[in-house]
Design a protein around this motif. Structure first.
Motif, short mmCIF file in Angstrom:
data_model
loop_
_atom_site.label_atom_id
_atom_site.label_comp_id
_atom_site.label_asym_id
_atom_site.label_seq_id
_atom_site.Cartn_x
_atom_site.Cartn_y
_atom_site.Cartn_z
N MET A 118 0.82 -1.21 0.00
CA MET A 118 0.00 0.00 0.00
C MET A 118 0.85 1.27 0.00
SD MET A 118 -3.08 -1.25 0.12
CE MET A 118 -4.02 0.22 0.48
N ASP A 119 0.45 2.21 -0.84
CA ASP A 119 0.95 3.58 -0.76
C ASP A 119 0.06 4.25 0.28
OD1 ASP A 119 1.02 6.41 -1.06
OD2 ASP A 119 1.64 6.23 -3.14
N MET A 120 0.62 4.58 1.43
CA MET A 120 -0.19 5.07 2.54
C MET A 120 -0.63 6.52 2.36
SD MET A 120 -0.72 2.46 4.31
CE MET A 120 -1.38 3.11 5.84
N LYS A 121 0.06 7.29 1.52
CA LYS A 121 -0.40 8.65 1.24
C LYS A 121 -1.68 8.61 0.43
CE LYS A 121 4.12 10.83 1.24
NZ LYS A 121 5.13 11.48 0.40
N ALA A 122 -1.71 7.75 -0.59
CA ALA A 122 -2.88 7.63 -1.47
C ALA A 122 -3.90 6.64 -0.92
CB ALA A 122 -2.44 7.21 -2.86
N ARG A 123 -3.46 5.79 0.03
CA ARG A 123 -4.30 4.70 0.57
C ARG A 123 -4.78 3.80 -0.57
NH1 ARG A 123 -3.77 4.51 6.16
NH2 ARG A 123 -5.72 3.41 6.39
N LYS A 124 -3.83 3.48 -1.47
CA LYS A 124 -4.12 2.61 -2.61
C LYS A 124 -3.01 1.58 -2.76
CE LYS A 124 -6.83 5.86 -5.22
NZ LYS A 124 -7.18 6.38 -6.49
N VAL A 125 -3.38 0.47 -3.39
CA VAL A 125 -2.41 -0.56 -3.72
C VAL A 125 -1.39 0.03 -4.70
CG1 VAL A 125 -2.09 -2.86 -4.70
CG2 VAL A 125 -4.14 -2.34 -3.34
N ALA A 126 -0.11 -0.29 -4.47
CA ALA A 126 0.97 0.26 -5.30
C ALA A 126 2.09 -0.76 -5.43
CB ALA A 126 1.50 1.54 -4.65
N PRO A 127 2.90 -0.65 -6.47
CA PRO A 127 4.03 -1.57 -6.63
C PRO A 127 5.07 -1.39 -5.52
CG PRO A 127 3.58 -0.42 -8.68
CD PRO A 127 2.76 0.25 -7.61
N PHE A 128 5.73 -2.50 -5.16
CA PHE A 128 6.86 -2.42 -4.25
C PHE A 128 7.99 -1.65 -4.95
CE2 PHE A 128 4.85 -6.30 -2.59
CZ PHE A 128 4.96 -6.10 -1.22
N PRO A 129 8.81 -0.90 -4.20
CA PRO A 129 10.00 -0.29 -4.80
C PRO A 129 10.94 -1.39 -5.30
CG PRO A 129 9.58 0.60 -2.60
CD PRO A 129 8.65 -0.56 -2.79
N PRO A 130 11.76 -1.10 -6.31
CA PRO A 130 12.65 -2.13 -6.88
C PRO A 130 13.55 -2.82 -5.87
CG PRO A 130 12.58 -0.21 -8.31
CD PRO A 130 11.82 0.16 -7.06
N ASP A 131 14.11 -2.10 -4.91
CA ASP A 131 15.01 -2.73 -3.94
C ASP A 131 14.27 -3.72 -3.04
OD1 ASP A 131 13.76 -0.40 -2.75
OD2 ASP A 131 15.19 -0.54 -1.10
N ILE A 132 13.07 -3.37 -2.65
CA ILE A 132 12.27 -4.27 -1.81
C ILE A 132 11.79 -5.45 -2.62
CG2 ILE A 132 10.15 -4.46 -0.45
CD1 ILE A 132 12.38 -2.88 0.96
N ARG A 133 11.37 -5.20 -3.85
CA ARG A 133 10.91 -6.30 -4.71
C ARG A 133 12.04 -7.31 -4.94
NH1 ARG A 133 7.63 -6.27 -10.34
NH2 ARG A 133 7.04 -8.44 -10.19
N ALA A 134 13.27 -6.83 -5.07
CA ALA A 134 14.42 -7.73 -5.26
C ALA A 134 14.63 -8.58 -4.00
CB ALA A 134 15.67 -6.92 -5.59
N ARG A 135 14.52 -7.99 -2.82
CA ARG A 135 14.66 -8.76 -1.56
C ARG A 135 13.56 -9.81 -1.48
NH1 ARG A 135 17.92 -7.33 2.45
NH2 ARG A 135 16.56 -8.02 4.14
N ILE A 136 12.34 -9.41 -1.81
CA ILE A 136 11.21 -10.35 -1.76
C ILE A 136 11.46 -11.51 -2.71
CG2 ILE A 136 8.77 -10.62 -2.37
CD1 ILE A 136 8.40 -7.70 -1.28
N ALA A 137 11.92 -11.23 -3.92
CA ALA A 137 12.18 -12.29 -4.91
C ALA A 137 13.23 -13.27 -4.39
CB ALA A 137 12.62 -11.68 -6.23
N GLN A 138 14.25 -12.77 -3.70
CA GLN A 138 15.27 -13.65 -3.12
C GLN A 138 14.66 -14.57 -2.05
OE1 GLN A 138 18.07 -10.27 -2.24
NE2 GLN A 138 19.57 -11.85 -2.79
N VAL A 139 13.79 -14.01 -1.23
CA VAL A 139 13.17 -14.82 -0.18
C VAL A 139 12.22 -15.85 -0.78
CG1 VAL A 139 11.68 -14.76 1.87
CG2 VAL A 139 13.47 -13.03 1.56
N VAL A 140 11.43 -15.45 -1.76
CA VAL A 140 10.53 -16.40 -2.43
C VAL A 140 11.34 -17.55 -3.03
CG1 VAL A 140 8.96 -16.71 -4.40
CG2 VAL A 140 8.66 -14.76 -2.86
N ALA A 141 12.46 -17.24 -3.66
CA ALA A 141 13.30 -18.29 -4.25
C ALA A 141 13.87 -19.22 -3.17
CB ALA A 141 14.44 -17.65 -5.05
N SER A 142 14.31 -18.66 -2.06
CA SER A 142 14.86 -19.52 -1.00
C SER A 142 13.77 -20.36 -0.35
CB SER A 142 15.62 -18.71 0.04
OG SER A 142 14.76 -17.91 0.82
#
Length: 161
Positions: A118-142
Protein backbone atom coordinates in the motif's frame (compact mmCIF):
# COMPACT_ATOMS: atom_id res chain seq x y z
CA UNK A 1 20.29 -6.51 6.56
CA UNK A 2 20.33 -10.31 6.19
CA UNK A 3 17.38 -11.96 4.49
CA UNK A 4 14.88 -14.01 6.52
CA UNK A 5 15.70 -17.74 6.67
CA UNK A 6 13.83 -20.37 4.66
CA UNK A 7 11.32 -20.90 6.06
CA UNK A 8 11.11 -18.07 8.58
CA UNK A 9 10.53 -19.19 12.19
CA UNK A 10 9.17 -16.68 14.70
CA UNK A 11 10.20 -16.16 18.26
CA UNK A 12 8.40 -18.31 20.84
CA UNK A 13 5.17 -16.71 22.01
CA UNK A 14 2.98 -17.33 25.04
CA UNK A 15 -0.80 -17.44 25.19
CA UNK A 16 -2.13 -14.47 27.16
CA UNK A 17 -4.78 -15.24 29.83
CA UNK A 18 -7.34 -12.78 28.40
CA UNK A 19 -7.23 -14.69 25.09
CA UNK A 20 -8.82 -17.81 26.61
CA UNK A 21 -12.54 -18.08 25.84
CA UNK A 22 -15.41 -19.68 27.76
CA UNK A 23 -14.56 -23.05 26.14
CA UNK A 24 -11.24 -23.01 27.98
CA UNK A 25 -9.07 -22.69 24.89
CA UNK A 26 -7.53 -19.98 22.76
CA UNK A 27 -10.24 -17.87 21.12
CA UNK A 28 -10.10 -18.06 17.32
CA UNK A 29 -9.21 -14.37 16.90
CA UNK A 30 -5.93 -14.76 18.78
CA UNK A 31 -4.58 -17.42 16.45
CA UNK A 32 -4.59 -14.60 13.90
CA UNK A 33 -2.90 -12.25 16.37
CA UNK A 34 0.00 -14.66 16.86
CA UNK A 35 0.37 -15.37 13.15
CA UNK A 36 0.27 -11.62 12.46
CA UNK A 37 2.99 -11.05 15.07
CA UNK A 38 5.14 -13.63 13.27
CA UNK A 39 4.54 -11.86 9.95
CA UNK A 40 5.58 -8.59 11.61
CA UNK A 41 8.84 -10.24 12.72
CA UNK A 42 9.51 -11.44 9.18
CA UNK A 43 8.56 -8.06 7.67
CA UNK A 44 11.24 -6.43 9.86
CA UNK A 45 13.88 -8.72 8.31
CA UNK A 46 12.43 -8.14 4.86
CA UNK A 47 12.71 -4.37 5.32
CA UNK A 48 8.97 -3.58 5.24
CA UNK A 49 8.26 -3.00 8.94
CA UNK A 50 7.45 0.21 10.85
CA UNK A 51 10.60 2.04 9.67
CA UNK A 52 9.57 1.37 6.06
CA UNK A 53 6.18 2.91 6.76
CA UNK A 54 7.75 5.96 8.39
CA UNK A 55 10.49 6.50 5.80
CA UNK A 56 8.73 5.54 2.57
CA UNK A 57 5.06 6.00 3.50
CA UNK A 58 4.27 2.46 2.36
CA UNK A 59 2.99 -0.58 4.22
CA UNK A 60 1.10 -3.84 3.73
CA UNK A 61 -2.53 -4.80 4.30
CA UNK A 62 -3.94 -8.31 4.42
CA UNK A 63 -6.56 -8.68 1.69
CA UNK A 64 -7.55 -12.30 2.26
CA UNK A 65 -6.95 -14.97 4.89
CA UNK A 66 -7.91 -18.62 5.17
CA UNK A 67 -7.37 -19.98 8.68
CA UNK A 68 -7.62 -23.67 9.62
CA UNK A 69 -7.90 -24.65 13.26
CA UNK A 70 -6.35 -28.10 13.58
CA UNK A 71 -5.76 -28.66 17.30
CA UNK A 72 -6.60 -26.68 20.42
CA UNK A 73 -4.00 -24.51 22.12
CA UNK A 74 -4.39 -23.73 25.82
CA UNK A 75 -3.05 -21.26 28.36
CA UNK A 76 0.54 -22.14 29.19
CA UNK A 77 1.29 -23.66 25.77
CA UNK A 78 4.33 -22.05 24.11
CA UNK A 79 3.80 -21.48 20.39
CA UNK A 80 5.93 -20.70 17.37
CA UNK A 81 4.94 -19.76 13.83
CA UNK A 82 6.67 -20.80 10.62
CA UNK A 83 6.14 -18.45 7.66
CA UNK A 84 6.54 -19.41 4.02
CA UNK A 85 6.67 -16.64 1.41
CA UNK A 86 5.19 -18.61 -1.49
CA UNK A 87 4.76 -16.13 -4.33
CA UNK A 88 4.87 -12.46 -5.17
CA UNK A 89 4.19 -10.02 -7.92
CA UNK A 90 4.73 -6.27 -8.11
CA UNK A 91 1.96 -5.52 -5.56
CA UNK A 92 1.13 -8.75 -3.69
CA UNK A 93 2.62 -11.35 -1.36
CA UNK A 94 1.21 -14.86 -0.91
CA UNK A 95 2.15 -16.35 2.47
CA UNK A 96 1.41 -19.50 4.42
CA UNK A 97 1.89 -19.75 8.18
CA UNK A 98 1.68 -22.70 10.51
CA UNK A 99 1.34 -22.29 14.26
CA UNK A 100 2.84 -25.12 16.29
CA UNK A 101 3.30 -26.06 19.91
CA UNK A 102 6.86 -24.80 20.40
CA UNK A 103 8.18 -27.66 22.54
CA UNK A 104 6.12 -30.62 21.27
CA UNK A 105 5.98 -29.62 17.59
CA UNK A 106 2.36 -30.51 16.80
CA UNK A 107 0.35 -28.36 14.41
CA UNK A 108 -2.37 -26.19 15.91
CA UNK A 109 -3.44 -23.90 13.04
CA UNK A 110 -2.53 -22.63 9.60
CA UNK A 111 -3.23 -19.40 7.78
CA UNK A 112 -2.86 -18.71 4.07
CA UNK A 113 -2.87 -15.03 3.16
CA UNK A 114 -2.79 -12.56 0.32
CA UNK A 115 -1.12 -9.30 1.32
CA UNK A 116 -1.20 -6.06 -0.65
CA UNK A 117 1.51 -3.40 -0.81
CA UNK A 118 0.00 0.00 0.00
CA UNK A 119 0.95 3.58 -0.76
CA UNK A 120 -0.19 5.07 2.54
CA UNK A 121 -0.40 8.65 1.24
CA UNK A 122 -2.88 7.63 -1.47
CA UNK A 123 -4.30 4.70 0.57
CA UNK A 124 -4.12 2.61 -2.61
CA UNK A 125 -2.41 -0.56 -3.72
CA UNK A 126 0.97 0.26 -5.30
CA UNK A 127 4.03 -1.57 -6.63
CA UNK A 128 6.86 -2.42 -4.25
CA UNK A 129 10.00 -0.29 -4.80
CA UNK A 130 12.65 -2.13 -6.88
CA UNK A 131 15.01 -2.73 -3.94
CA UNK A 132 12.27 -4.27 -1.81
CA UNK A 133 10.91 -6.30 -4.71
CA UNK A 134 14.42 -7.73 -5.26
CA UNK A 135 14.66 -8.76 -1.56
CA UNK A 136 11.21 -10.35 -1.76
CA UNK A 137 12.18 -12.29 -4.91
CA UNK A 138 15.27 -13.65 -3.12
CA UNK A 139 13.17 -14.82 -0.18
CA UNK A 140 10.53 -16.40 -2.43
CA UNK A 141 13.30 -18.29 -4.25
CA UNK A 142 14.86 -19.52 -1.00
CA UNK A 143 11.46 -20.57 0.39
CA UNK A 144 10.70 -22.44 -2.86
CA UNK A 145 13.66 -24.71 -2.11
CA UNK A 146 12.12 -26.08 1.12
CA UNK A 147 9.31 -28.64 1.27
CA UNK A 148 5.82 -27.14 1.09
CA UNK A 149 3.59 -27.66 4.11
CA UNK A 150 0.29 -29.50 3.76
CA UNK A 151 -2.75 -27.28 3.35
CA UNK A 152 -1.63 -24.70 0.81
CA UNK A 153 -4.43 -23.79 -1.59
CA UNK A 154 -7.24 -25.42 0.37
CA UNK A 155 -10.72 -24.02 -0.03
CA UNK A 156 -13.67 -23.88 2.32
CA UNK A 157 -16.31 -26.37 1.18
CA UNK A 158 -18.54 -29.12 2.47
CA UNK A 159 -17.10 -32.57 1.81
CA UNK A 160 -18.71 -34.31 -1.17
CA UNK A 161 -20.07 -37.80 -0.63
Amino acid sequence: MPLPPAPFVSSIMQIEPQWIDYNGHLNMAYYNVMMDRAIDEMWLQLGIGPAYMKERQCSTFTAEAHVRYVREIHLGDPVQVTVYLLENDEKRLHTFEDLRHASEGWLSATSENMTLHMDMKARKVAPFPPDIRARIAQVVASHAAVPRPEGIGRTVAMPRK
